[in-house]
Scaffold this motif. Sequence first.
Motif, PDB file in Angstrom:
ATOM      1  N   SER A  22      -7.095  -0.983   3.643  1.00  0.00           N
ATOM      2  CA  SER A  22      -7.556  -2.005   2.699  1.00  0.00           C
ATOM      3  C   SER A  22      -6.426  -2.690   1.939  1.00  0.00           C
ATOM      4  O   SER A  22      -6.439  -3.911   1.763  1.00  0.00           O
ATOM      5  CB  SER A  22      -8.552  -1.393   1.713  1.00  0.00           C
ATOM      6  N   VAL A  23      -5.441  -1.914   1.478  1.00  0.00           N
ATOM      7  CA  VAL A  23      -4.373  -2.506   0.668  1.00  0.00           C
ATOM      8  C   VAL A  23      -3.577  -3.532   1.474  1.00  0.00           C
ATOM      9  O   VAL A  23      -3.337  -4.660   1.020  1.00  0.00           O
ATOM     10  CB  VAL A  23      -3.440  -1.412   0.116  1.00  0.00           C
ATOM     11  N   LEU A  24      -3.176  -3.151   2.683  1.00  0.00           N
ATOM     12  CA  LEU A  24      -2.401  -4.071   3.520  1.00  0.00           C
ATOM     13  C   LEU A  24      -3.226  -5.298   3.903  1.00  0.00           C
ATOM     14  O   LEU A  24      -2.717  -6.422   3.912  1.00  0.00           O
ATOM     15  CB  LEU A  24      -1.924  -3.354   4.790  1.00  0.00           C
ATOM     16  N   VAL A  25      -4.506  -5.078   4.204  1.00  0.00           N
ATOM     17  CA  VAL A  25      -5.363  -6.200   4.596  1.00  0.00           C
ATOM     18  C   VAL A  25      -5.524  -7.180   3.441  1.00  0.00           C
ATOM     19  O   VAL A  25      -5.431  -8.402   3.624  1.00  0.00           O
ATOM     20  CB  VAL A  25      -6.742  -5.701   5.070  1.00  0.00           C
ATOM     21  N   VAL A  26      -5.743  -6.672   2.237  1.00  0.00           N
ATOM     22  CA  VAL A  26      -5.924  -7.543   1.070  1.00  0.00           C
ATOM     23  C   VAL A  26      -4.675  -8.384   0.835  1.00  0.00           C
ATOM     24  O   VAL A  26      -4.759  -9.591   0.567  1.00  0.00           O
ATOM     25  CB  VAL A  26      -6.260  -6.704  -0.187  1.00  0.00           C
ATOM     26  N   ILE A  27      -3.505  -7.766   0.932  1.00  0.00           N
ATOM     27  CA  ILE A  27      -2.263  -8.503   0.671  1.00  0.00           C
ATOM     28  C   ILE A  27      -1.981  -9.533   1.755  1.00  0.00           C
ATOM     29  O   ILE A  27      -1.757 -10.722   1.473  1.00  0.00           O
ATOM     30  CB  ILE A  27      -1.076  -7.522   0.536  1.00  0.00           C
ATOM     31  N   VAL A  82     -12.205 -11.284   3.171  1.00  0.00           N
ATOM     32  CA  VAL A  82     -11.671 -10.039   2.649  1.00  0.00           C
ATOM     33  C   VAL A  82     -12.389  -9.595   1.379  1.00  0.00           C
ATOM     34  O   VAL A  82     -12.709  -8.413   1.217  1.00  0.00           O
ATOM     35  CB  VAL A  82     -10.152 -10.164   2.407  1.00  0.00           C
ATOM     36  N   SER A  83     -12.647 -10.524   0.469  1.00  0.00           N
ATOM     37  CA  SER A  83     -13.348 -10.148  -0.766  1.00  0.00           C
ATOM     38  C   SER A  83     -14.748  -9.626  -0.464  1.00  0.00           C
ATOM     39  O   SER A  83     -15.221  -8.677  -1.105  1.00  0.00           O
ATOM     40  CB  SER A  83     -13.432 -11.352  -1.706  1.00  0.00           C
ATOM     41  N   ILE A  84     -15.407 -10.233   0.511  1.00  0.00           N
ATOM     42  CA  ILE A  84     -16.749  -9.802   0.895  1.00  0.00           C
ATOM     43  C   ILE A  84     -16.703  -8.383   1.462  1.00  0.00           C
ATOM     44  O   ILE A  84     -17.498  -7.518   1.077  1.00  0.00           O
ATOM     45  CB  ILE A  84     -17.358 -10.766   1.931  1.00  0.00           C
ATOM     46  N   ILE A 129      -8.256  -1.489  -7.951  1.00  0.00           N
ATOM     47  CA  ILE A 129      -7.286  -1.544  -6.852  1.00  0.00           C
ATOM     48  C   ILE A 129      -7.371  -2.884  -6.137  1.00  0.00           C
ATOM     49  O   ILE A 129      -6.348  -3.536  -5.874  1.00  0.00           O
ATOM     50  CB  ILE A 129      -7.537  -0.392  -5.862  1.00  0.00           C
ATOM     51  N   PHE A 130      -8.593  -3.320  -5.829  1.00  0.00           N
ATOM     52  CA  PHE A 130      -8.759  -4.578  -5.104  1.00  0.00           C
ATOM     53  C   PHE A 130      -8.162  -5.750  -5.873  1.00  0.00           C
ATOM     54  O   PHE A 130      -7.360  -6.518  -5.336  1.00  0.00           O
ATOM     55  CB  PHE A 130     -10.232  -4.844  -4.826  1.00  0.00           C
TER      56      PHE A 130
END
Length: 213
Positions: free
Chosen positions: A119-124, A136-138, A149-150
């Motif tokens: 999740s962390v890498l995907v969000v960034i 990504v937010s969904i 964290i998000f």
Amino acid sequence: MQFTGFDSYIQILLDWVAGLPSALVWFFFAFSNLTENVFPPWPGDTVTVFGGFLLARGSIGFWELTTSTLFGNLAGAWLMYSFGHKVLDWLKTKEFPFKSELYDEESIQKTLDWFSRNSVLVVIFSRFSAGIRFFVSIVAGMTEMRPAIFFSYFSIAVLLWCGILIYGGFYLGSHWEKVLEFLSLYNRIATTTLILVVLGFIIYKKRIEKKKS
């Protein structure tokens, strides 16, 4: 750079924004960034680059542009994150055309599990691709990723990507459209690469499944 069709209307809008009082310019950039998160066709990157041009011209201050950009993105992300909390239940309980073809609970669960692990890498890194940032937010809401964290990592991603765009518009000044030409090429390459990676992954999984059977 020649503007045609929708782009010409955006150019007219941006020219109009350049003449607004600073407070209204702040609200425009906040609204633009919010809109980009909930309505992907909106050219948020174009507006952000233009913000760098206005910064160079003195039409908006650094902190005004930074806070409006961050606030708009966080507000839009919060809306889609909240939507993500509800969308799975809606898909499970509601009937709609082609549901059997579109809704595969096992596949969705696998995707959510993969997102949870990365999740962390995907969000960034999603912020650097116009093709996936909207989802990504969904998905973060669907997986119930911890809000602290998000939104922390989402803020880092916004500051990195939008910082690059603002710097490009600021550095090139009146030739800020050159950044848009680069963005157009970059997004085509990024989208094509993403499609190829997804197709390759699907083909790989199917071959593994055939070998097992």
